[in-house]
Design a protein around this motif. Structure first.
Motif, PDB file in Angstrom:
ATOM      1  N   ARG A  65      37.717  42.523  33.509  1.00 43.30           N
ATOM      2  CA  ARG A  65      37.442  41.349  34.318  1.00 43.30           C
ATOM      3  C   ARG A  65      37.207  40.117  33.442  1.00 43.30           C
ATOM      4  N   GLN A 116      39.990  36.771  32.936  1.00 43.49           N
ATOM      5  CA  GLN A 116      39.671  35.463  33.481  1.00 43.49           C
ATOM      6  C   GLN A 116      40.211  34.345  32.613  1.00 43.49           C
ATOM      7  N   ALA A 165      30.929  38.067  34.754  1.00 52.19           N
ATOM      8  CA  ALA A 165      31.708  39.283  34.971  1.00 52.19           C
ATOM      9  C   ALA A 165      30.778  40.483  35.184  1.00 52.19           C
ATOM     10  N   GLU A 214      30.336  42.685  38.709  1.00 52.00           N
ATOM     11  CA  GLU A 214      30.530  44.132  38.679  1.00 52.00           C
ATOM     12  C   GLU A 214      29.297  44.846  39.236  1.00 52.00           C
TER      13      GLU A 214
END
Lengths: 303, 526
Positions: free
Chosen positions: B58, B62, B77, B81
């Motif tokens: 993730r 980005q 991130a 999560e």
């Protein structure tokens, strides 16, 4: 049935997971390598060994590099050695020396203090001691009732007061009653308290002071009851209870499930407290004095 | 409750500070720290590994947003999560459309089922207008029935039990009883059992079979280690759990169980037990919890609480004073009282961004705030409006009146001057965003649903909170004990920076000593 066999039977779930897990690692003649050690670390970690798992496996990796580990048998032996080094001592069966010997039992909520006291009272009485229990948990609803029922079952004396009474006062009365009643052992049950609650830790200190005023050197032992299903927080509990009331020994409960009690290793590393007893079931006789070798063997033995 | 995890992550993010973008290399340290933190928090092994893998994906996937620090991007991130793992937001009990709703509580011994049963009954009655019946179905533990009866009497909620009958019989009869009595929610308090105890698991399955519960909740101790997952799985297979209650969250357990349980069983965490009083039950908010784990604080909660307890007018007035620079001791006192309305200092501070990791170092003591107030109230109104008139003789009188040392008055004035100065600077910088309804809304929208708050950083939200509490920050070192908490709160635009000046630690030690001396056991558990 010897101690070793009984422990093995009661810690069955633990043994199955770890020992069988190790066998599974080597299935099909798989050679030792980093991946295998990683999986071994996971097995140990799942037993709540925490950072100790990493430590032990790193040690194994070093041995492997030196060519000391050939196969499953070597790994088991090295693991046994590594775990034993990191386990607290036992001290065997507790024998009261002073008369009366006062044991203060402390722990967080729901760790199994009252049940453990019932088991200990029963055990000490069977060993020939005259036992008295003090119901100093005056906070939880019906806690004293629970202790009284247990006391009745094993035929030991109890001192209790109404709910909301000062626990230190109950403790004082219990010790006084034991001194005049010719009791050998006094077990003081206290209310569960989270180790982070400072005012409740102060309350424990007060109990300790008050008891010491009645009998010099009392309480002779302060045992912390730890829930065997607890993870790394158990170490924190041991640390803060020890800071407050100088814990002298541990009782680990609920080891009859799939819990591994692996946090013991972390506690030894941080604090080095001896483990006195293990609780391995709900009925009154299911308590064993702790013995490190038997404990590790019960965990690791294949079959 | 998650302080230590927060600290670990904070140090991990520290290593990312100042780097221009996230790369597979520079992210490694952060990921390793996250993994260690999760493992130490008792998160299940595989789960921790998968978690860091996903965070990596993730974070790297980005695009670099202009003006956003890579470490903030990483925090973002991790936050997202975590929220996803603990979500969804707003999970609640499901109620039967017809007839009484049956809620079954199950769990290991000592998890806190009986206490949770009472707390939940109280919550259902007081917050949701239900008519609960508590059922004592633990016939195994000595005096468990009596315990529930006592709690029932305390709460004035009926308790049902049949002497000498099996637990399934008691439960079945209880549902019938509730129907007759017009009680609409039945809470079944079952015995604690190990998931490997076949006989006991069959018993609880029979209870479920005979009462068809609308909600089957697993009560789980937040301190549970790796066993949480194994036992939850076993209960889930047997009972088809619909939710989880996490207890003993007021301790210092890092609460990895919160993350694992949801991920393994798929059941949402509905409530958390946060204390020994029967009112200590909170609805679980994954978004806020993730924020707390990462030290972002529960800003939404704080704004909500402020909105509930502080009137718009009060806030507006405080703001006006600050902007106009006519801030007096009178205003300072008003603001301190405003903050205290929000609850105990420790709780309020815990909700502040960046304060999570500080709480175990700062020994927040509400009595210090009392002492502070005593100083204020020993002054005359005229003195409070014109602090410059406080000469030594007046200071001595005030100190005597408050039963404190004269230096305490000096410290108070020092903090006051510091606050006043900071406020002027803040006004110049335009950071003290006006706190009206509009600003509050804007502040809330900063905390967007996907947890964008990290990237928002200082600016609007924290600025406006700063405004609410009098803005400023960085009051001079050596401020009186209670003030440092206030200073922390007054962090204003720099709320995200780690706060731990040596002054803070020094005075907190001093306070610890005082606390020891002053210990009175009367305040216990009232």
């Amino acid at each position: 049935m010897g101690l070793f066999d009984r422990l093995k039977a009661r810690l069955g779930k633990t043994r199955a997971a770890l020992s069988d897990g190790i066998s599974a690692l080597f299935r099909g003649g798989r050679p030792m390598d980093a991946a295998l050690l990683g999986e071994l670390e996971e097995l140990l970690y799942n037993a709540d060994l925490g950072l100790v798992a990493t430590e032990v496996v790193e040690e194994l990796a070093r041995k492997h590099k030196r060519g000391e580990l050939k196969g499953e048998e070597d790994v088991r032996a090295a693991l046994r050695e590594g775990l034993l080094e990191r386990l607290p001592s036992g001290g065997g069966e507790f024998t009261p020396e002073a008369k009366p010997t006062v044991l203060l039992i402390v722990g967080v909520n729901g760790s199994g203090k009252t049940t453990s006291i019932a088991k200990l009272a029963n055990r000490f009485r069977e060993a020939g001691s005259k036992v008295l229990v003090g119901a100093c948990d005056t906070f939880r609803a019906a806690a004293a009732d629970q202790l009284e029922i247990w006391a009745g079952r094993s035929g030991v004396d109890i001192v209790r007061r109404q709910e909301g009474a000062d626990p230190a006062a109950v403790a004082f009365e219990a010790v006084e009653a034991a001194a005049s009643g010719g009791h050998d052992v006094v077990l003081l049950d206290t209310a569960g308290r989270l180790h982070t609650q400072k005012n409740l830790m102060e309350e424990l200190k007060k109990i300790q002071r008050v008891v010491g005023r009645k009998i010099e050197g009392a309480p002779h032992e302060v045992w912390l009851v730890l829930d065997g299903t607890n993870g790394q927080n158990a170490i924190q509990q041991a640390r803060l209870f020890t800071a407050a009331v100088e814990v002298t020994g541990l009782v680990i409960t609920k080891l009859d499930g799939t819990a591994r009690g692996g946090a013991l290793f972390g506690i030894e590393r941080e604090l080095g407290l001896p483990v006195r007893y293990l609780g391995t079931g709900e009925s009154q006789e299911l308590i064993e004095p702790f013995a490190a070798e038997a404990f590790v063997d019960a965990i690791l033995s294949a079959g | 409750m998650f302080e230590t995890l927060t600290q670990r992550l904070t140090s991990a993010f520290g290593s990312l500070r100042g780097q221009r973008e996230l790369t597979a290399e520079n992210i490694e340290d952060g990921l390793r720290a996250v993994r260690t933190a999760l493992l130490e928090a008792d998160v299940e092994f595989k789960l921790a590994r998968d978690f860091t893998d996903r965070v990596k994906e993730r974070a790297l996937g980005q695009e670099v947003v202009a003006g956003v620090d890579p470490s903030q991007q990483f925090v973002h991130a991790v936050h997202q999560e975590l929220v996803e793992m603990m979500g969804p937001e707003g999970a609640t009990l499901s109620f039967a459309k017809k007839g009484p709703t049956v809620v079954l509580l199950a769990g290991l011994q000592g998890a806190g089922k009986t206490t949770t049963c009472a707390k939940l009954a109280r919550h259902l009655r007081d917050k949701m207008g239900r008519k609960p019946l508590m059922v004592a179905a633990d016939i195994k533990r000595p005096a468990a029935v009596e315990q529930l009866r006592v709690l029932g009497r305390q709460l004035d909620i009926p308790v049902f039990h049949l002497e000498g009958r099996s637990a399934p019989e008691v439960c079945a009869a209880a549902v019938a009883h509730a129907r007759e009595q017009g009680l609409d929610t039945v809470l079944l308090d079952t015995a604690g059992r190990l998931h490997v105890d076949e006989e006991m698991m069959a018993e609880v399955a029979e209870i479920a079979g005979r009462t068809s519960p609308d909600d089957t909740l697993l009560v789980c101790d937040a301190m549970t280690g790796q066993d949480a997952v194994r036992s939850a799985q076993a209960f889930h297979e047997r009972l088809e759990l619909t939710g989880v209650v996490l207890t003993k969250m007021d301790g210092d357990a890092r609460g990895g169980a919160a993350v694992s349980l949801k991920a393994i069983t798929g059941c949402p965490i509905l409530f958390t037990g946060v204390g020994e009083k029967l009112g200590d039950l909170d609805v679980f908010h994954p978004e806020r919890m993730a924020g707390r784990i990462l030290g972002m604080g529960d800003v939404v909660g704080l704004v909500e609480e402020a909105h509930e307890k502080i009137s718009e007018k009060e806030a507006e007035q405080a703001y006006q004073k600050m902007v106009l620079g006519s801030f007096t001791l009178e205003d300072m006192l008003a603001q301190i009282r405003m903050i205290r309305k929000l609850g105990p200092m420790k709780k309020v501070l815990g909700m502040m961004p960046g304060m999570g990791g500080m709480l175990d170092k700062v020994d927040v003591d509400d009595r210090q705030m009392n002492r502070l107030e005593a100083l204020f109230t020993s002054m005359t109104p005229k003195e409070r409006l014109h602090p410059e008139m406080l000469d030594m003789s007046r200071r001595r009188r005030i100190a005597r009146g408050a039963g404190q040392d004269v230096s305490a008055v000096g410290d108070l004035l020092k903090s006051y001057k510091g606050m006043k100065k900071m406020m002027k600077q803040m006004n110049k910088l335009g950071l003290g965003a006006k706190l009206g309804a509009k600003a509050k809304r804007a502040a809330l929208s900063d905390m967007s649903a996907d947890g964008e708050v990290a990237a928002a950083g200082g600016g609007g939200l924290f600025g406006s909170l700063g405004g609410l509490f009098g803005g400023g920050g960085g009051a001079p070192a050596g401020a009186p004990g209670g003030m440092e908490g206030l200073e922390g709160m007054l962090g204003g635009p720099g709320a995200a920076r780690p706060m731990g000046s040596s002054a803070t630690r020094k005075s907190s030690n001093k306070r610890k000593d005082k606390k020891k001396r002053k210990k009175s056991r009367r305040g216990r558990r009232k």
